[in-house]
Scaffold this motif. Structure first.
Motif, PDB file in Angstrom:
ATOM      1  N   SER A 151       0.886  -1.221  -0.028  1.00  0.00           N
ATOM      2  CA  SER A 151       0.111   0.013   0.063  1.00  0.00           C
ATOM      3  C   SER A 151       0.876   1.224   0.025  1.00  0.00           C
ATOM      4  CB  SER A 151      -0.789  -0.048   1.097  1.00  0.00           C
ATOM      5  OG  SER A 151      -1.652   1.224   1.192  1.00  0.00           O
ATOM      6  N   LEU A 152       2.105   1.264   0.863  1.00  0.00           N
ATOM      7  CA  LEU A 152       2.671   2.414   0.824  1.00  0.00           C
ATOM      8  C   LEU A 152       3.711   2.437  -0.586  1.00  0.00           C
ATOM      9  CD1 LEU A 152       4.212   2.056   4.255  1.00  0.00           C
ATOM     10  CD2 LEU A 152       2.934   3.751   3.393  1.00  0.00           C
ATOM     11  N   LEU A 153       4.238   1.436  -0.922  1.00  0.00           N
ATOM     12  CA  LEU A 153       5.055   1.622  -2.124  1.00  0.00           C
ATOM     13  C   LEU A 153       4.435   1.918  -3.617  1.00  0.00           C
ATOM     14  CD1 LEU A 153       7.048  -1.835  -1.445  1.00  0.00           C
ATOM     15  CD2 LEU A 153       7.919   0.479  -1.826  1.00  0.00           C
ATOM     16  N   ARG A 154       2.863   1.657  -3.601  1.00  0.00           N
ATOM     17  CA  ARG A 154       2.078   1.819  -4.741  1.00  0.00           C
ATOM     18  C   ARG A 154       1.952   3.458  -4.776  1.00  0.00           C
ATOM     19  NH1 ARG A 154      -4.052   0.131  -3.690  1.00  0.00           N
ATOM     20  NH2 ARG A 154      -4.320   1.338  -1.907  1.00  0.00           N
ATOM     21  N   ASP A 155       2.089   4.075  -3.825  1.00  0.00           N
ATOM     22  CA  ASP A 155       1.560   5.483  -3.642  1.00  0.00           C
ATOM     23  C   ASP A 155       2.771   6.530  -3.100  1.00  0.00           C
ATOM     24  OD1 ASP A 155      -0.012   7.720  -3.746  1.00  0.00           O
ATOM     25  OD2 ASP A 155      -1.233   7.467  -2.003  1.00  0.00           O
ATOM     26  N   TRP A 156       3.694   6.156  -3.626  1.00  0.00           N
ATOM     27  CA  TRP A 156       5.027   7.093  -3.188  1.00  0.00           C
ATOM     28  C   TRP A 156       5.371   7.020  -1.845  1.00  0.00           C
ATOM     29  CZ3 TRP A 156       7.506   8.696  -7.311  1.00  0.00           C
ATOM     30  CH2 TRP A 156       6.616   9.067  -8.397  1.00  0.00           C
ATOM     31  N   GLY A 157       5.067   5.745  -1.205  1.00  0.00           N
ATOM     32  CA  GLY A 157       5.523   5.830   0.059  1.00  0.00           C
ATOM     33  C   GLY A 157       4.864   6.628   1.055  1.00  0.00           C
ATOM     34  N   GLN A 158       3.492   7.057   0.935  1.00  0.00           N
ATOM     35  CA  GLN A 158       2.880   7.929   1.731  1.00  0.00           C
ATOM     36  C   GLN A 158       2.217   7.234   2.773  1.00  0.00           C
ATOM     37  OE1 GLN A 158       1.393  11.856  -0.586  1.00  0.00           O
ATOM     38  NE2 GLN A 158       1.069  10.158  -1.995  1.00  0.00           N
ATOM     39  N   GLU A 159       2.373   7.660   3.924  1.00  0.00           N
ATOM     40  CA  GLU A 159       1.390   7.105   4.815  1.00  0.00           C
ATOM     41  C   GLU A 159       0.128   8.205   5.106  1.00  0.00           C
ATOM     42  OE1 GLU A 159       3.426   4.602   8.524  1.00  0.00           O
ATOM     43  OE2 GLU A 159       3.333   6.851   8.905  1.00  0.00           O
ATOM     44  N   ALA A 160       0.460   9.423   4.925  1.00  0.00           N
ATOM     45  CA  ALA A 160      -0.618  10.535   4.746  1.00  0.00           C
ATOM     46  C   ALA A 160      -0.174  11.548   3.615  1.00  0.00           C
ATOM     47  CB  ALA A 160      -0.821  11.129   5.918  1.00  0.00           C
ATOM     48  N   LYS A 161      -1.229  12.222   3.146  1.00  0.00           N
ATOM     49  CA  LYS A 161      -0.524  13.354   2.032  1.00  0.00           C
ATOM     50  C   LYS A 161       0.533  14.131   2.451  1.00  0.00           C
ATOM     51  CE  LYS A 161      -2.750  16.181  -1.463  1.00  0.00           C
ATOM     52  NZ  LYS A 161      -4.082  16.882  -1.887  1.00  0.00           N
ATOM     53  N   TYR A 162       1.681  13.752   1.487  1.00  0.00           N
ATOM     54  CA  TYR A 162       2.931  14.434   1.630  1.00  0.00           C
ATOM     55  C   TYR A 162       3.731  14.033   2.809  1.00  0.00           C
ATOM     56  CZ  TYR A 162       0.228  17.697  -1.706  1.00  0.00           C
ATOM     57  OH  TYR A 162      -0.357  18.127  -2.664  1.00  0.00           O
ATOM     58  N   ASP A 163       3.341  12.966   3.132  1.00  0.00           N
ATOM     59  CA  ASP A 163       4.188  12.463   4.565  1.00  0.00           C
ATOM     60  C   ASP A 163       4.729  11.224   4.009  1.00  0.00           C
ATOM     61  OD1 ASP A 163       5.190  11.347   6.843  1.00  0.00           O
ATOM     62  OD2 ASP A 163       3.256  11.111   7.887  1.00  0.00           O
ATOM     63  N   HIS A 164       5.797  11.173   3.422  1.00  0.00           N
ATOM     64  CA  HIS A 164       6.374  10.093   2.699  1.00  0.00           C
ATOM     65  C   HIS A 164       7.662   9.262   3.728  1.00  0.00           C
ATOM     66  CE1 HIS A 164       5.150  11.462  -1.290  1.00  0.00           C
ATOM     67  NE2 HIS A 164       5.303  12.588  -0.651  1.00  0.00           N
ATOM     68  N   VAL A 165       7.223   7.944   3.898  1.00  0.00           N
ATOM     69  CA  VAL A 165       7.876   7.385   5.172  1.00  0.00           C
ATOM     70  C   VAL A 165       8.995   6.424   4.423  1.00  0.00           C
ATOM     71  CG1 VAL A 165       6.181   7.650   6.862  1.00  0.00           C
ATOM     72  CG2 VAL A 165       6.132   5.571   5.486  1.00  0.00           C
ATOM     73  N   ILE A 166       8.686   5.846   3.001  1.00  0.00           N
ATOM     74  CA  ILE A 166       9.589   5.224   2.420  1.00  0.00           C
ATOM     75  C   ILE A 166       9.785   5.675   0.932  1.00  0.00           C
ATOM     76  CG2 ILE A 166       9.563   3.072   3.999  1.00  0.00           C
ATOM     77  CD1 ILE A 166       7.525   1.750   1.957  1.00  0.00           C
ATOM     78  N   ALA A 167      10.624   5.350   0.282  1.00  0.00           N
ATOM     79  CA  ALA A 167      10.534   5.594  -1.203  1.00  0.00           C
ATOM     80  C   ALA A 167       9.837   4.747  -1.697  1.00  0.00           C
ATOM     81  CB  ALA A 167      12.092   5.690  -1.799  1.00  0.00           C
ATOM     82  N   GLY A 168       8.923   5.239  -2.755  1.00  0.00           N
ATOM     83  CA  GLY A 168       7.923   4.369  -3.266  1.00  0.00           C
ATOM     84  C   GLY A 168       7.663   4.758  -4.802  1.00  0.00           C
ATOM     85  N   TYR A 169       6.433   4.387  -5.406  1.00  0.00           N
ATOM     86  CA  TYR A 169       6.160   4.566  -6.976  1.00  0.00           C
ATOM     87  C   TYR A 169       4.779   5.136  -7.114  1.00  0.00           C
ATOM     88  CZ  TYR A 169      10.494   1.244  -6.905  1.00  0.00           C
ATOM     89  OH  TYR A 169      11.436   0.876  -6.421  1.00  0.00           O
ATOM     90  N   ASN A 170       4.622   5.689  -8.303  1.00  0.00           N
ATOM     91  CA  ASN A 170       3.405   5.872  -8.817  1.00  0.00           C
ATOM     92  C   ASN A 170       2.835   4.751  -9.568  1.00  0.00           C
ATOM     93  OD1 ASN A 170       1.103   6.928  -9.611  1.00  0.00           O
ATOM     94  ND2 ASN A 170       1.954   8.411 -11.124  1.00  0.00           N
ATOM     95  N   TYR A 171       2.193   3.834  -8.674  1.00  0.00           N
ATOM     96  CA  TYR A 171       1.447   2.344  -9.030  1.00  0.00           C
ATOM     97  C   TYR A 171       0.303   2.271  -8.975  1.00  0.00           C
ATOM     98  CZ  TYR A 171       6.196   0.391 -10.184  1.00  0.00           C
ATOM     99  OH  TYR A 171       7.656   0.158 -10.825  1.00  0.00           O
ATOM    100  N   ARG A 172      -0.509   3.335  -8.737  1.00  0.00           N
ATOM    101  CA  ARG A 172      -2.002   3.451  -8.324  1.00  0.00           C
ATOM    102  C   ARG A 172      -2.957   2.996  -9.474  1.00  0.00           C
ATOM    103  NH1 ARG A 172      -1.207   9.505  -6.074  1.00  0.00           N
ATOM    104  NH2 ARG A 172      -0.478   9.769  -8.444  1.00  0.00           N
ATOM    105  N   MET A 173      -3.999   2.249  -9.030  1.00  0.00           N
ATOM    106  CA  MET A 173      -4.978   2.027 -10.047  1.00  0.00           C
ATOM    107  C   MET A 173      -5.922   3.156 -10.022  1.00  0.00           C
ATOM    108  SD  MET A 173      -8.048  -0.964 -10.150  1.00  0.00           S
ATOM    109  CE  MET A 173      -6.717  -2.347 -10.802  1.00  0.00           C
ATOM    110  N   ASP A 174      -6.334   3.698 -11.146  1.00  0.00           N
ATOM    111  CA  ASP A 174      -7.446   4.795 -11.378  1.00  0.00           C
ATOM    112  C   ASP A 174      -8.847   4.275 -11.051  1.00  0.00           C
ATOM    113  OD1 ASP A 174      -8.819   4.549 -13.953  1.00  0.00           O
ATOM    114  OD2 ASP A 174      -6.948   4.431 -14.587  1.00  0.00           O
ATOM    115  N   GLU A 175      -9.643   5.247 -10.948  1.00  0.00           N
ATOM    116  CA  GLU A 175     -11.192   4.896 -10.697  1.00  0.00           C
ATOM    117  C   GLU A 175     -11.926   4.286 -12.015  1.00  0.00           C
ATOM    118  OE1 GLU A 175     -13.233   5.800  -7.238  1.00  0.00           O
ATOM    119  OE2 GLU A 175     -11.565   4.759  -7.102  1.00  0.00           O
ATOM    120  N   ILE A 176     -11.410   4.764 -12.934  1.00  0.00           N
ATOM    121  CA  ILE A 176     -12.353   3.898 -14.049  1.00  0.00           C
ATOM    122  C   ILE A 176     -12.232   2.518 -14.424  1.00  0.00           C
ATOM    123  CG2 ILE A 176     -12.567   4.021 -16.610  1.00  0.00           C
ATOM    124  CD1 ILE A 176     -12.507   7.199 -16.806  1.00  0.00           C
TER     125      ILE A 176
END
Length: 392
Positions: A208-233
């Motif tokens: 969950s962290l890695l797919r969304d830039w390592g964010q625990e909350a918006k702009y709070d990056h606790v690890i280095a992550g990726y932009n691997y998010r699924m879109d809503e459509i």
């Protein structure tokens, strides 16, 4: 004309539901990791009979993040197979680890558990079996070996939505399971998509962290992550299709039975799932010595067909640095030379299977393959099961 796959026919069946789902997303103004994703994750976890599902933007990303979540990295080795799409190998390399290939079983065409232990070294971190064409690998044996050696098991279930092994769903037996929702899959999006399923909360948290830039909350990056998010459509489309997946799967299985009946008098290799397995037939492949001739005959008759896969990963130019050579994985190489994938999809009527087989039979293209040669080659390869060990 019989296409290899007919996504237009599928869309026509469910058009009102799909159109309404997509319009709902557009009207909401929420396009990434929103309520549609959350709903799909819950429903797909239930479908796979797992505790967690993390939706991502492709099956490749799912494999990559599963490996990272399991702690696989530079200097590690991952045992896998070469009879797969290249994404399996690519994901291992993305993690910084090295793929070590073992051959497949000559009957099931999936990872041969009898070859795994010879490939294990102090650097081995994980085993990554591939559920080829919709048939699960022999997971009991694989899990037993993994537990004995302290290894993580990651299932590549990209072709196996709803497949079962001794009553357990694909993705639910290993430590993590990875799925693709590429449009042509048994459960396909209207673009790219993937998911990781697991019963282990810490693995779920890391993915969950890695797919969304390592964010625990918006702009709070606790690890280095990726932009691997699924879109809503994509999630909205998948939520609609999930209502139909079992009906479509049974249609595929019925069509496979029809092919089996039509081909039963011909002594060549076709899918032979064990009784304890539920094959979901993402692909229905047969084996022919005159495969290329048969493929041309079908295409000339307006019948779609394919090869899954014509060049195994260990012989692809892109992965020459892994140090493999022709002859290293003889069963895999035989399959690559003989596989012919016939049309199979829920909208194809049984008469379509009759037309496919009749076209081949009338053209005299159904000369049997010599499967016995697999057994001979396979037995000779037991002690040298990992083709790229010489490159270590």
């Amino acid at each position: 004309m019989i296409p290899f796959l007919d996504l237009k026919a599928q869309y026509r069946q469910i058009k009102p539901d799909i159109d309404a789902a997509v319009a709902r997303v557009v009207s909401s103004g929420h396009f990434v990791l929103g309520p549609e994703v959350t709903a799909f994750e819950r429903r797909f976890a239930e479908y796979c009979r797992t505790s967690h599902c993390l939706a991502v933007n492709s099956g490749t990303s799912a494999l990559h993040l599963a490996l990272l979540a399991a702690g696989v990295g530079p200097g590690d080795e991952v045992i896998t197979v070469s009879m797969t799409f290249v994404a399996t190998t690519a994901a291992i390399l993305y993690s910084g680890a090295k793929p070590v290939f073992v051959d497949v079983d000559p009957v099931t065409w999936t990872m041969d558990p009898g070859l795994i232990e010879a490939a294990i070294t102090p650097r081995t971190k994980a085993i990554l079996p591939v559920h080829l064409h919709g048939l699960m690998a022999e997971m009991d044996s694989i899990m037993s070996i993994a537990r004995r050696y302290g290894l993580v098991v990651i299932e590549d279930a990209a072709q196996a939505h709803g497949a079962e092994y001794r009553g357990r769903r694909a993705g639910s037996i290993g430590d993590l399971g990875c799925f693709s929702f590429y449009p042509g899959k048994n459960l396909g999006a209207f673009g790219e998509g993937g998911a990781v399923v697991t019963d282990q909360p810490e693995f779920a948290r890391r993915v969950s962290l890695l797919r969304d830039w390592g964010q625990e909350a918006k702009y709070d990056h606790v690890i280095a992550g990726y932009n691997y998010r699924m879109d809503e459509i994509q999630s909205a489309v998948l939520n609609v299709k999930l209502d139909y997946i079992e009906r479509w799967t049974e249609a595929r299985r019925s069509l496979a039975e029809r092919y089996n009946e039509l081909l039963s008098e011909l002594p060549f290799a076709r899918p032979q799932p064990p009784r304890h397995a539920r094959h979901v037939y993402h692909v229905y492949s047969v084996r022919l010595q005159r495969r290329d001739e048969a493929l041309a005959i079908l295409r000339d008759a307006g019948i779609g067909a394919g090869i899954h896969y014509p060049i195994p990963v260990h012989l692809q130019k892109a992965y020459a640095e892994l140090g493999c050579r022709a002859g290293d994985l003889p069963v895999t190489e035989n399959l690559a030379n003989e596989f012919l994938s016939l049309p199979i999809y829920p909208e194809l009527l049984p008469d379509g299977a009759v037309a496919v087989v009749s076209t081949l039979r009338n053209a005299g293209a159904l000369r049997p393959t010599q499967a016995v040669s697999d057994r001979s080659l396979h037995s000779q390869n037991v002690l040298t099961s990992s083709c790229n060990r010489r490159a270590s």
